[in-house]
Design an enzyme around this catalytic site. Structure first.
Site, short mmCIF file in Angstrom:
data_model
loop_
_atom_site.label_atom_id
_atom_site.label_comp_id
_atom_site.label_asym_id
_atom_site.label_seq_id
_atom_site.Cartn_x
_atom_site.Cartn_y
_atom_site.Cartn_z
N ASP A 78 27.38 4.35 17.49
CA ASP A 78 28.41 4.22 17.23
C ASP A 78 28.49 4.05 15.86
O ASP A 78 27.67 2.86 15.23
CB ASP A 78 29.14 3.09 17.69
N GLU A 115 22.20 8.26 28.77
CA GLU A 115 21.80 7.93 27.14
C GLU A 115 22.83 6.83 26.92
O GLU A 115 23.99 6.64 27.51
CB GLU A 115 22.11 8.89 26.01
N CYS A 174 62.06 -6.36 5.67
CA CYS A 174 62.70 -6.00 4.27
C CYS A 174 63.84 -5.60 3.75
O CYS A 174 62.80 -4.67 3.65
CB CYS A 174 61.78 -7.27 2.53
N CYS A 220 59.62 -10.93 -1.31
CA CYS A 220 60.49 -10.30 -2.91
C CYS A 220 61.97 -11.89 -2.76
O CYS A 220 62.62 -12.15 -3.02
CB CYS A 220 61.21 -9.20 -2.90
N LEU A 258 33.46 14.35 22.84
CA LEU A 258 33.48 14.23 24.63
C LEU A 258 34.51 13.16 25.56
O LEU A 258 35.26 13.04 24.42
CB LEU A 258 32.02 13.62 24.78
N CYS A 302 61.32 -4.24 -3.58
CA CYS A 302 60.33 -4.82 -3.70
C CYS A 302 58.99 -4.86 -4.16
O CYS A 302 58.84 -3.01 -3.03
CB CYS A 302 60.83 -5.60 -1.82
N CYS A 312 61.75 -12.23 2.75
CA CYS A 312 60.47 -12.09 2.78
C CYS A 312 59.23 -12.79 1.80
O CYS A 312 60.36 -12.77 0.89
CB CYS A 312 60.94 -10.84 1.96
N LYS A 318 32.92 4.85 27.81
CA LYS A 318 32.98 3.64 27.10
C LYS A 318 32.69 1.98 27.89
O LYS A 318 33.95 1.66 29.01
CB LYS A 318 34.67 3.44 26.63
N TYR A 329 20.23 13.32 19.49
CA TYR A 329 20.08 13.14 21.41
C TYR A 329 20.48 14.16 21.51
O TYR A 329 21.19 14.28 22.86
CB TYR A 329 21.76 12.50 21.27
N GLU A 352 0.93 -1.15 -0.23
CA GLU A 352 -0.32 0.71 -0.30
C GLU A 352 0.62 1.01 -0.29
O GLU A 352 0.56 2.00 -0.73
CB GLU A 352 -1.12 0.23 1.47
N LYS A 384 25.52 5.36 24.20
CA LYS A 384 26.90 6.07 23.07
C LYS A 384 27.00 5.87 21.40
O LYS A 384 27.03 4.35 21.40
CB LYS A 384 27.73 5.88 23.72
#
Ligand code: IVH
Length: 669
Positions: A118, A114, A425, A410, A84, A431, A407, A313, A226, A36, A116
């Site tokens: 990401d 609140e 190396c 090379c 912050l 290389c 390496c 955090k 926010y 609809e 946070k």
């Protein structure tokens, strides 16, 4: 239908569609079926197409975006977009609350807690209830105008409901990509042989900067708001205004909560530390804010962030998985980085398949054996790392990891420099990943800023068109056109970008050369003492170590660089091409002009290419006046990084034009 009736029907359809959009994308309570909804949208689209006089940029049909390629305009934020203060420790949250209480002389204080989100910060401006502009954070002072892309996000209202919103205001929030959408996009990218995004935040940021809004419209971005800013907000607290904003049509998280004191705050933090995994999107912490605006004002700001808010955090999440193999990558300096290939495992909303192991010491330290079951963690959220081994699951007789001796690119014997954790190396000149890496570094944004070249280097190198960075300056249009996917326009753009890089100032060219240990800051320091490549080449080890902040390691690396004849050849080629291999001396060479006559300019913050003294000298040489504080007589605020928020606020209040270093230099040309 008469024109009058058509207009009426268009308006009605827009109203109905705005309403159902809100029900579906903000409240997640659809009242009609998709079928609809699509039919109504189709009807509106047809009416609008046949009656272009009734076009409205905020119509629900405009959410589909278009294929126009846009350059993002830089816009100065009316209110600086600060960040912050971050903490991982509950003691620091307690300290924050005590600081707030002390700052408010013990006044009763309410906090909001609140999630946070990401994602990517965005500022949305509304005038008379219509979305007028959407700007990214940028450097906090200026951001990119991404309005057209943002309009495709269904949970952002293009037109507000009700009639009690302020005439003009800004609302800020976070644009994010929910886990499901992220998986979907990455699956599609894999199918198309495109590199997958590392995490939902990168995917959201990348999407927002896409050039075609029609592509953005296909990605299921979402947005939580926010904070509200404006002169005539209806309430005096953050919580009340956000709650009100919901009525206007904004998606405000239902998980915002008023907390009266430390216990309630920790209850909220502990609850979400566990429950966040059930959320359909990523959150990396909790933001705690003082609720009352007057109290916020009293507490004020530090140079970078408000004193009335803090972000706690969450500790990184861990997962266990099996180590499948170790791959060794060769960087532009020849440094070897071991990377673990893992059995895919879901961690913090993304599937992890690889993790960095840093160096051979790290492998030893973790005591990793082949086929071990390992613990992975997302440090700083982007590159996961192995933090331990589940020894209970180790098979008896499993072999220790044997770090490679040659390496992988090379075949040269690897070396280990004394005092360094990495293996190298030594085949600098031959290389391939080292050569390509050096050229990629040379063109990167903070170095020569040759836009569009990064992705092309592989192709140019493989075709033998470049074998060092100086070769870029000798490319012809035919060379570029011979590459796949290059047309007339993109070839011209690349050539122009290469041409423009010839004005990049000397200290950045020095950084671009990619001399080991000569990063941006070191390059600046050396260029300040020796303002030309010839002078640096003639400087002895003792001369170099005599410079403040230049130690023996850096000095030796510089001496070694210039001992190599191949590097001298590159420098000669760069010189002949017209690259700035001496201080352009904008300041000392520049003639006196009156380009800034009668202008009062305030300088604040730190700058990429010039010291504040140099800028001051430039202002004065060109007839302007450098003043220290902002007043109504100020013409420009020359803003650098870490500019004081008070200065910005004042400049905005007095409507003073804010310019960055590039804008300023433009004034002189
Ligand atoms: S308030 C003065 N609230 O986290 C800064 N920020 O470094 C006001 N963020 O740049 C920001 N969720 O992009 C606030 N609920 C939230 C948030 C939030 C995510 C982001 C925002 C900000 C960064 C903080």
């Amino acid at each position: 239908m008469t024109k009058e009736k058509i207009k009426e029907r268009i308006e009605k359809l827009r109203q109905i569609l705005h309403y159902h959009n809100y029900q579906y994308y903000v409240l997640a309570q659809p009242e009609i079926s998709d079928f609809e909804y699509d039919n109504l949208l189709k009807e509106l689209k047809e009416l609008e197409e046949n009656n272009p006089q009734f076009f409205d940029p905020n119509s629900p049909t405009q959410r589909v975006g278009n294929d126009t390629t846009l350059e993002f305009k830089q816009v100065t934020h009316k209110y600086p977009m600060l960040s912050l203060g971050n903490t991982y420790s509950s003691e620091e949250v307690t300290d924050f609350i005590q600081r707030v209480q002390k700052g408010l002389n013990g006044e009763e204080t309410e906090f909001t807690c609140e999630l946070k989100f990401d994602g990517v910060a965005i500022g949305l401006s509304y005038k008379k209830g219509l979305l007028t502009q959407a700007v990214t954070r940028g450097d906090g002072v200026k951001g990119d105008d991404v309005t057209n892309n943002v309009k495709t996000i269904r949970s952002i209202p293009l037109k507000l409901s009700g009639n009690d919103f302020p005439e003009e205001f800004e609302i800020r929030g976070e644009i994010l990509l929910p886990h499901k959408g992220f998986e979907k996009i990455n699956n599609e990218r894999k199918k198309n042989n495109e590199p997958p995004f590392a995490n939902p935040r990168n995917a959201a940021a990348g999407t927002l900067k896409l050039q075609k809004s029609a592509t953005v419209a296909k990605r299921p971005l979402d947005c939580f708001l926010y904070s509200i800013l404006g002169d005539h907000l209806p309430f005096k607290t953050h919580y009340q205004n956000l709650t009100k904003a919901r009525e206007w049509g904004f998606k405000v998280s239902e998980h915002i909560k008023i907390c009266k004191g430390i216990d309630e705050i920790f209850e909220y933090i502990n609850y979400w530390d566990k429950e966040r995994h059930q959320l359909p999107f990523g959150t990396d912490g909790v933001v705690i804010k003082v609720n009352d605006y007057q109290q916020q004002e009293k507490l004020g700001y530090t140079a970078k962030s408000p004193r009335w808010a803090i972000a706690y955090k969450f500790k990184a999440e861990q997962a266990t998985t099996k180590l499948l193999s170790i791959q060794y990558q060769v960087g532009r300096t020849g440094a070897i980085t071991p990377v673990a290939n893992l059995e895919p495992v879901l961690l913090a909303g993304t599937t992890v398949k690889r993790a960095s192991l840093h160096n051979s010491d790290q492998i030893k330290l973790l005591d990793i054996h082949e086929n071990d079951t390992v613990f992975v963690e997302k440090g700083g959220d982007i590159i996961p790392k192995i933090v331990g081994v589940d020894k209970r699951k180790r098979k008896t007789g499993s072999k220790e990891i044997d770090f490679i001796k040659k390496c992988p690119e090379c075949g040269s014997d690897l070396i280990r420099i004394e005092g360094e954790a990495k293996h190298y190396c030594p085949n600098t000149a031959g290389c391939p990943p080292q050569i390509k890496g050096r050229i990629e570094h040379f063109v990167s944004r903070k170095a020569m800023n040759i836009g569009g070249a990064e992705a092309t280097i592989e192709a140019l190198f493989n075709k033998g068109l470049i074998s060092d960075s100086a070769d870029l300056y000798y490319l012809t249009k035919e060379d570029i056109l011979s590459l796949e996917r290059f047309g007339e326009k993109s070839a011209n753009n690349l050539l122009q970008s290469i041409e423009e890089s010839k004005t990049v100032p000397f200290q950045r060219v020095l950084y671009a050369l990619g001399i080991r240990y000569v990063g941006e800051t070191v390059a600046k320091t050396i260029a300040a003492k020796y303002p030309s490549i010839d002078e640096i080449m003639n400087a002895s080890f003792e001369d170099l170590t005599a410079i403040d902040e230049i130690g023996e390691r850096i000095a030796q690396s510089i001496i070694d660089y210039f001992k190599d004849k191949r590097n001298i050849k590159i420098i000669e080629k760069l010189k002949n091409a017209g690259v700035q291999l001496a201080q352009d001396n904008l300041t000392s060479k520049q003639k006196q002009t009156d380009k800034l006559k009668g202008l009062n300019i305030v300088i604040s913050g730190t700058f990429k290419n010039h010291s504040r003294d140099e800028l001051k000298e430039l202002i004065e040489k060109n007839g302007g006046k450098n003043t220290s504080s902002i007043s109504s007589n100020t013409n420009y605020l020359l803003a650098g990084e870490n500019i004081g928020p008070k200065k910005l606020e004042k400049a905005n209040k007095l409507n003073i034009q804010i310019i960055n270093e590039d804008d300023f230099l433009q004034l002189l040309t």
